[in-house]
Design a protein around this motif. Structure first.
Motif, PDB file in Angstrom:
ATOM      1  N   ALA A  54       1.759   6.748  -6.935  1.00 56.22           N
ATOM      2  CA  ALA A  54       0.765   7.801  -7.180  1.00 56.22           C
ATOM      3  C   ALA A  54       1.358   9.194  -6.957  1.00 56.22           C
ATOM      4  N   SER A  55       2.197   9.345  -5.933  1.00 56.90           N
ATOM      5  CA  SER A  55       2.713  10.682  -5.614  1.00 56.90           C
ATOM      6  C   SER A  55       4.015  11.031  -6.338  1.00 56.90           C
ATOM      7  N   TYR A 100       4.511   7.257   9.309  1.00 56.79           N
ATOM      8  CA  TYR A 100       4.268   5.832   9.105  1.00 56.79           C
ATOM      9  C   TYR A 100       3.981   5.088  10.411  1.00 56.79           C
ATOM     10  N   GLN A 103       0.838  -1.202   0.000  1.00 55.42           N
ATOM     11  CA  GLN A 103       0.000   0.000   0.000  1.00 55.42           C
ATOM     12  C   GLN A 103       0.880   1.262   0.000  1.00 55.42           C
ATOM     13  N   ILE A 104       1.913   1.256   0.815  1.00 55.63           N
ATOM     14  CA  ILE A 104       2.845   2.398   0.836  1.00 55.63           C
ATOM     15  C   ILE A 104       3.501   2.562  -0.530  1.00 55.63           C
ATOM     16  N   LYS A 105       3.931   1.454  -1.134  1.00 60.78           N
ATOM     17  CA  LYS A 105       4.564   1.526  -2.453  1.00 60.78           C
ATOM     18  C   LYS A 105       3.598   2.065  -3.514  1.00 60.78           C
ATOM     19  N   GLU A 106       2.343   1.645  -3.465  1.00 58.68           N
ATOM     20  CA  GLU A 106       1.342   2.167  -4.408  1.00 58.68           C
ATOM     21  C   GLU A 106       1.154   3.670  -4.222  1.00 58.68           C
ATOM     22  N   GLU A 107       1.164   4.122  -2.968  1.00 54.13           N
ATOM     23  CA  GLU A 107       1.065   5.562  -2.700  1.00 54.13           C
ATOM     24  C   GLU A 107       2.270   6.307  -3.267  1.00 54.13           C
TER      25      GLU A 107
END
Length: 167
Positions: free
Chosen positions: A47-48, A160, A40-44
């Motif tokens: 996106a950013s 985090y 989930q962090i990697k997907e964020e």
């Protein structure tokens, strides 16, 4: 940190004190069987930050997430400032202690078809510097690491922290 010419460098060596090795967001999720949160962090990050290396701009995949820490030397607090996507070569430079100074790192480089010189050349190319300047930067990074490794560090996972605390 700067190198001999006093020009700022983009790609630095970040050696985590030995007293907090394997104490990271990623390791926590791995040990607690929650790698979905890491994804989930990697997907964020995608996106950013997009799909290029945060430091050198490489588009070569896969990108690896790198935790960047700051250090309150007086109170011995290690704080997670950010997580960014890096290409494999920039990530190897960040963890040069593992990659260039351990048998495990040497074996991993060999399996990847790389040499110590390839990692050093990447540092020099990104920073527009010489191998001698790399050597000075590496020596200073190890001096700081030796000093910091003398202490136990409290950890602050910054933004985090809630990921870790929401079990």
């Amino acid at each position: 940190m700067t190198i001999e010419s006093e020009k700022p460098i983009k790609l630095t060596i970040e050696l985590v004190p030995s007293t907090v090795w394997y104490s990271s967001v990623y390791t926590f999720f791995q040990k607690t069987n929650q790698l979905g949160k890491w994804r989930q962090i990697k997907e964020e990050l995608y996106a950013s930050e997009g799909t290029t290396c945060w430091i050198c701009g490489s588009e070569k995949k896969p990108l690896e997430a790198h935790e960047t820490w700051s250090y309150d030397e007086a109170n011995h607090i290690q704080k997670l400032e950010a997580i960014h996507h890096l290409c494999k070569m920039c990530h190897r430079v960040k963890h040069v202690g593992l990659w260039l100074h351990t048998p495990q790192g040497e074996n991993m480089l060999q399996k990847a078809g790389l040499t110590r010189k390839d990692v050093i050349n990447h540092f020099c190319r990104v920073n527009g510097c010489s191998e001698g300047e790399f050597g000075k930067h590496e020596k200073e990074a190890f001096r700081i690491w030796n000093e910091r490794s003398r202490y136990q560090w409290k950890q602050d996972f910054g933004k985090y922290g809630p990921f870790i605390n929401e079990n």
